[in-house]
Design a protein around this motif. Structure first.
Motif, mmCIF file in Angstrom:
data_model
loop_
_atom_site.group_PDB
_atom_site.id
_atom_site.type_symbol
_atom_site.label_atom_id
_atom_site.label_comp_id
_atom_site.label_asym_id
_atom_site.label_seq_id
_atom_site.Cartn_x
_atom_site.Cartn_y
_atom_site.Cartn_z
ATOM 1 N N HIS A 19 -12.588 1.342 -32.301
ATOM 2 C CA HIS A 19 -12.532 2.708 -31.800
ATOM 3 C C HIS A 19 -13.935 3.303 -31.653
ATOM 4 N N LYS A 20 -14.812 3.009 -32.623
ATOM 5 C CA LYS A 20 -16.199 3.486 -32.519
ATOM 6 C C LYS A 20 -16.872 2.912 -31.282
ATOM 7 N N LEU A 21 -16.695 1.619 -31.065
ATOM 8 C CA LEU A 21 -17.275 0.976 -29.890
ATOM 9 C C LEU A 21 -16.732 1.610 -28.616
ATOM 10 N N LEU A 22 -15.434 1.781 -28.538
ATOM 11 C CA LEU A 22 -14.827 2.360 -27.347
ATOM 12 C C LEU A 22 -15.290 3.799 -27.121
ATOM 13 N N ASP A 23 -15.464 4.560 -28.190
ATOM 14 C CA ASP A 23 -15.975 5.933 -28.052
ATOM 15 C C ASP A 23 -17.394 5.929 -27.500
ATOM 16 N N ARG A 24 -18.221 5.000 -27.981
ATOM 17 C CA ARG A 24 -19.598 4.891 -27.452
ATOM 18 C C ARG A 24 -19.580 4.519 -25.976
ATOM 19 N N LEU A 25 -18.699 3.596 -25.610
ATOM 20 C CA LEU A 25 -18.614 3.173 -24.212
ATOM 21 C C LEU A 25 -18.109 4.300 -23.311
ATOM 22 N N ARG A 26 -17.210 5.119 -23.829
ATOM 23 C CA ARG A 26 -16.699 6.245 -23.037
ATOM 24 C C ARG A 26 -17.803 7.278 -22.806
ATOM 25 N N LYS A 27 -18.585 7.553 -23.851
ATOM 26 C CA LYS A 27 -19.645 8.564 -23.754
ATOM 27 C C LYS A 27 -20.836 8.089 -22.936
ATOM 28 N N ASN A 28 -21.143 6.809 -23.044
ATOM 29 C CA ASN A 28 -22.335 6.281 -22.390
ATOM 30 C C ASN A 28 -22.051 4.872 -21.862
ATOM 31 N N PRO A 29 -21.231 4.767 -20.813
ATOM 32 C CA PRO A 29 -20.887 3.427 -20.314
ATOM 33 C C PRO A 29 -22.081 2.738 -19.658
ATOM 34 N N ILE A 137 -10.053 4.002 -21.622
ATOM 35 C CA ILE A 137 -10.419 3.815 -23.028
ATOM 36 C C ILE A 137 -9.390 4.408 -23.976
ATOM 37 N N ALA A 138 -8.847 5.571 -23.667
ATOM 38 C CA ALA A 138 -7.857 6.189 -24.569
ATOM 39 C C ALA A 138 -6.640 5.278 -24.733
ATOM 40 N N ILE A 139 -6.152 4.728 -23.648
ATOM 41 C CA ILE A 139 -4.982 3.849 -23.734
ATOM 42 C C ILE A 139 -5.358 2.508 -24.371
ATOM 43 N N THR A 140 -6.579 2.049 -24.164
ATOM 44 C CA THR A 140 -7.020 0.801 -24.780
ATOM 45 C C THR A 140 -7.055 0.945 -26.299
ATOM 46 N N LYS A 141 -7.439 2.117 -26.786
ATOM 47 C CA LYS A 141 -7.425 2.351 -28.234
ATOM 48 C C LYS A 141 -6.034 2.131 -28.805
ATOM 49 N N ASN A 143 -3.591 0.303 -27.215
ATOM 50 C CA ASN A 143 -3.135 -1.042 -26.878
ATOM 51 C C ASN A 143 -3.666 -2.115 -27.812
ATOM 52 N N ILE A 144 -4.853 -1.930 -28.384
ATOM 53 C CA ILE A 144 -5.398 -2.966 -29.265
ATOM 54 C C ILE A 144 -4.510 -3.203 -30.488
ATOM 55 N N LEU A 145 -3.676 -2.231 -30.820
ATOM 56 C CA LEU A 145 -2.793 -2.392 -31.970
ATOM 57 C C LEU A 145 -1.481 -3.085 -31.614
ATOM 58 N N PHE A 146 -1.199 -3.260 -30.325
ATOM 59 C CA PHE A 146 0.024 -3.902 -29.868
ATOM 60 C C PHE A 146 -0.233 -5.211 -29.129
ATOM 61 N N CYS A 147 -1.385 -5.307 -28.500
ATOM 62 C CA CYS A 147 -1.660 -6.428 -27.603
ATOM 63 C C CYS A 147 -2.849 -7.250 -28.104
ATOM 64 N N PRO A 148 -2.604 -8.482 -28.527
ATOM 65 C CA PRO A 148 -3.709 -9.339 -28.961
ATOM 66 C C PRO A 148 -4.770 -9.534 -27.879
ATOM 67 N N ALA A 149 -4.373 -9.528 -26.623
ATOM 68 C CA ALA A 149 -5.356 -9.686 -25.543
ATOM 69 C C ALA A 149 -6.282 -8.487 -25.478
ATOM 70 N N ALA A 150 -5.740 -7.282 -25.570
ATOM 71 C CA ALA A 150 -6.583 -6.083 -25.537
ATOM 72 C C ALA A 150 -7.539 -6.091 -26.726
ATOM 73 N N TYR A 151 -7.030 -6.464 -27.887
ATOM 74 C CA TYR A 151 -7.874 -6.567 -29.077
ATOM 75 C C TYR A 151 -9.019 -7.552 -28.854
ATOM 76 N N ARG A 152 -8.708 -8.707 -28.304
ATOM 77 C CA ARG A 152 -9.730 -9.736 -28.079
ATOM 78 C C ARG A 152 -10.724 -9.328 -26.997
ATOM 79 N N VAL A 153 -10.272 -8.652 -25.965
ATOM 80 C CA VAL A 153 -11.190 -8.203 -24.906
ATOM 81 C C VAL A 153 -12.215 -7.229 -25.494
ATOM 82 N N VAL A 154 -11.748 -6.294 -26.306
ATOM 83 C CA VAL A 154 -12.658 -5.304 -26.899
ATOM 84 C C VAL A 154 -13.560 -5.986 -27.902
#
Length: 154
Positions: A19-29, A137-141, A143-154
Protein backbone atom coordinates in the motif's frame (compact mmCIF):
# COMPACT_ATOMS: atom_id res chain seq x y z
CA UNK A 1 -0.09 -25.64 -9.05
CA UNK A 2 -0.26 -22.56 -6.87
CA UNK A 3 -1.05 -22.74 -3.16
CA UNK A 4 -3.78 -20.10 -2.97
CA UNK A 5 -3.85 -19.96 0.81
CA UNK A 6 -0.09 -19.38 1.00
CA UNK A 7 -0.28 -16.67 -1.68
CA UNK A 8 -3.09 -14.86 0.12
CA UNK A 9 -1.18 -15.06 3.42
CA UNK A 10 1.88 -13.50 1.73
CA UNK A 11 -0.32 -10.76 0.30
CA UNK A 12 -1.82 -10.04 3.72
CA UNK A 13 1.64 -9.82 5.30
CA UNK A 14 2.88 -7.52 2.53
CA UNK A 15 -0.27 -5.36 2.50
CA UNK A 16 1.22 -2.43 4.41
CA UNK A 17 4.38 -2.23 2.31
CA UNK A 18 2.49 -2.71 -0.95
CA UNK A 19 0.00 0.00 0.00
CA UNK A 20 2.88 2.38 0.77
CA UNK A 21 4.43 1.64 -2.61
CA UNK A 22 1.13 2.13 -4.41
CA UNK A 23 0.52 5.42 -2.57
CA UNK A 24 3.96 6.67 -3.66
CA UNK A 25 3.24 5.63 -7.25
CA UNK A 26 -0.13 7.40 -7.21
CA UNK A 27 1.39 10.64 -5.88
CA UNK A 28 4.48 10.60 -8.07
CA UNK A 29 4.18 8.09 -10.92
CA UNK A 30 7.39 7.53 -12.89
CA UNK A 31 7.16 8.30 -16.57
CA UNK A 32 7.48 4.63 -17.49
CA UNK A 33 5.04 3.30 -14.86
CA UNK A 34 2.57 1.88 -17.38
CA UNK A 35 5.26 0.08 -19.32
CA UNK A 36 6.81 -1.38 -16.16
CA UNK A 37 3.46 -2.58 -14.82
CA UNK A 38 2.44 -4.07 -18.17
CA UNK A 39 5.76 -5.93 -18.39
CA UNK A 40 5.30 -7.22 -14.83
CA UNK A 41 1.73 -8.23 -15.67
CA UNK A 42 2.86 -10.18 -18.73
CA UNK A 43 5.62 -11.93 -16.76
CA UNK A 44 3.27 -12.90 -13.93
CA UNK A 45 0.53 -14.18 -16.22
CA UNK A 46 3.06 -16.18 -18.25
CA UNK A 47 3.57 -18.29 -15.11
CA UNK A 48 0.16 -18.14 -13.45
CA UNK A 49 -3.07 -19.70 -14.72
CA UNK A 50 -6.24 -18.07 -13.44
CA UNK A 51 -8.04 -21.41 -13.70
CA UNK A 52 -5.82 -22.68 -10.87
CA UNK A 53 -7.26 -19.99 -8.61
CA UNK A 54 -10.50 -18.24 -9.60
CA UNK A 55 -10.47 -16.55 -6.21
CA UNK A 56 -11.89 -13.40 -7.76
CA UNK A 57 -14.94 -15.37 -8.94
CA UNK A 58 -15.25 -17.03 -5.55
CA UNK A 59 -14.78 -13.95 -3.38
CA UNK A 60 -15.75 -10.67 -5.03
CA UNK A 61 -18.28 -9.44 -7.53
CA UNK A 62 -17.54 -7.45 -10.63
CA UNK A 63 -19.55 -4.34 -11.33
CA UNK A 64 -22.00 -4.94 -14.16
CA UNK A 65 -22.61 -2.17 -16.68
CA UNK A 66 -25.83 -1.77 -18.63
CA UNK A 67 -23.99 -3.11 -21.69
CA UNK A 68 -22.92 -6.17 -19.69
CA UNK A 69 -26.51 -6.80 -18.64
CA UNK A 70 -27.75 -6.50 -22.23
CA UNK A 71 -25.06 -8.82 -23.60
CA UNK A 72 -25.28 -11.49 -20.90
CA UNK A 73 -29.06 -11.52 -20.65
CA UNK A 74 -29.26 -11.96 -24.43
CA UNK A 75 -26.88 -14.90 -24.26
CA UNK A 76 -28.96 -16.50 -21.52
CA UNK A 77 -32.25 -15.82 -23.30
CA UNK A 78 -33.54 -13.60 -20.50
CA UNK A 79 -34.85 -10.08 -20.59
CA UNK A 80 -32.48 -7.60 -18.93
CA UNK A 81 -35.02 -7.14 -16.14
CA UNK A 82 -35.29 -10.87 -15.45
CA UNK A 83 -31.51 -11.22 -15.56
CA UNK A 84 -31.11 -8.42 -13.04
CA UNK A 85 -33.80 -9.85 -10.74
CA UNK A 86 -32.28 -13.32 -10.87
CA UNK A 87 -28.57 -12.46 -10.56
CA UNK A 88 -27.90 -8.86 -9.55
CA UNK A 89 -28.43 -6.37 -6.76
CA UNK A 90 -27.38 -2.78 -6.15
CA UNK A 91 -24.60 -2.32 -3.61
CA UNK A 92 -24.05 0.61 -1.23
CA UNK A 93 -22.50 2.64 -4.08
CA UNK A 94 -25.50 1.84 -6.31
CA UNK A 95 -23.36 -0.35 -8.56
CA UNK A 96 -24.90 -3.50 -10.03
CA UNK A 97 -23.16 -6.52 -8.51
CA UNK A 98 -23.88 -10.22 -8.10
CA UNK A 99 -26.36 -11.29 -5.45
CA UNK A 100 -24.30 -14.31 -4.43
CA UNK A 101 -20.75 -15.45 -4.01
CA UNK A 102 -19.20 -17.43 -5.58
CA UNK A 103 -20.27 -16.19 -8.98
CA UNK A 104 -23.32 -17.96 -10.33
CA UNK A 105 -21.47 -18.47 -13.62
CA UNK A 106 -18.40 -20.16 -12.11
CA UNK A 107 -18.23 -23.83 -13.01
CA UNK A 108 -16.64 -26.61 -10.95
CA UNK A 109 -13.44 -26.54 -13.01
CA UNK A 110 -13.05 -22.78 -12.37
CA UNK A 111 -14.19 -21.95 -15.89
CA UNK A 112 -16.78 -19.29 -16.61
CA UNK A 113 -19.99 -20.43 -18.26
CA UNK A 114 -20.40 -16.99 -19.90
CA UNK A 115 -16.70 -16.39 -20.60
CA UNK A 116 -17.15 -14.91 -24.08
CA UNK A 117 -19.80 -12.52 -22.77
CA UNK A 118 -18.43 -11.91 -19.25
CA UNK A 119 -18.63 -8.42 -17.74
CA UNK A 120 -16.09 -5.79 -18.72
CA UNK A 121 -14.79 -5.77 -15.15
CA UNK A 122 -13.99 -9.49 -15.45
CA UNK A 123 -12.27 -8.97 -18.80
CA UNK A 124 -9.99 -6.33 -17.30
CA UNK A 125 -9.38 -7.93 -13.89
CA UNK A 126 -7.06 -7.43 -12.03
CA UNK A 127 -6.51 -4.17 -13.96
CA UNK A 128 -2.72 -4.52 -13.99
CA UNK A 129 -2.33 -4.98 -17.74
CA UNK A 130 -3.80 -1.64 -18.70
CA UNK A 131 -2.46 1.79 -19.48
CA UNK A 132 -2.98 4.55 -16.92
CA UNK A 133 -2.17 2.22 -14.04
CA UNK A 134 -2.06 5.17 -11.65
CA UNK A 135 -5.84 5.51 -12.07
CA UNK A 136 -6.30 1.88 -10.94
CA UNK A 137 -4.26 2.11 -7.75
CA UNK A 138 -7.24 2.24 -5.37
CA UNK A 139 -8.72 -0.95 -6.82
CA UNK A 140 -5.28 -2.59 -6.98
CA UNK A 141 -4.93 -2.05 -3.23
CA UNK A 142 -8.06 -4.16 -2.77
CA UNK A 143 -7.21 -6.70 -5.46
CA UNK A 144 -3.83 -7.68 -3.99
CA UNK A 145 -5.72 -9.32 -1.13
CA UNK A 146 -7.83 -11.48 -3.48
CA UNK A 147 -5.67 -12.01 -6.55
CA UNK A 148 -2.23 -13.62 -6.38
CA UNK A 149 -1.42 -12.11 -9.78
CA UNK A 150 -2.13 -8.56 -8.61
CA UNK A 151 -0.03 -9.21 -5.51
CA UNK A 152 2.86 -10.50 -7.62
CA UNK A 153 2.65 -7.64 -10.14
CA UNK A 154 2.92 -5.07 -7.35
Amino acid sequence: MMDLRAELEKAQKAKKSQHKLLDRLRKNPPRDLDQRVIEADEAVFAKLDCLDCANCCKSISPIFTSKDVERISGRLGLSPGKFMTKYLRYDEDQDMVLQTSPCAFLEGDNKCSIYEDRPKACREYPHTGQRKFATHIAITKKNILFCPAAYRVV
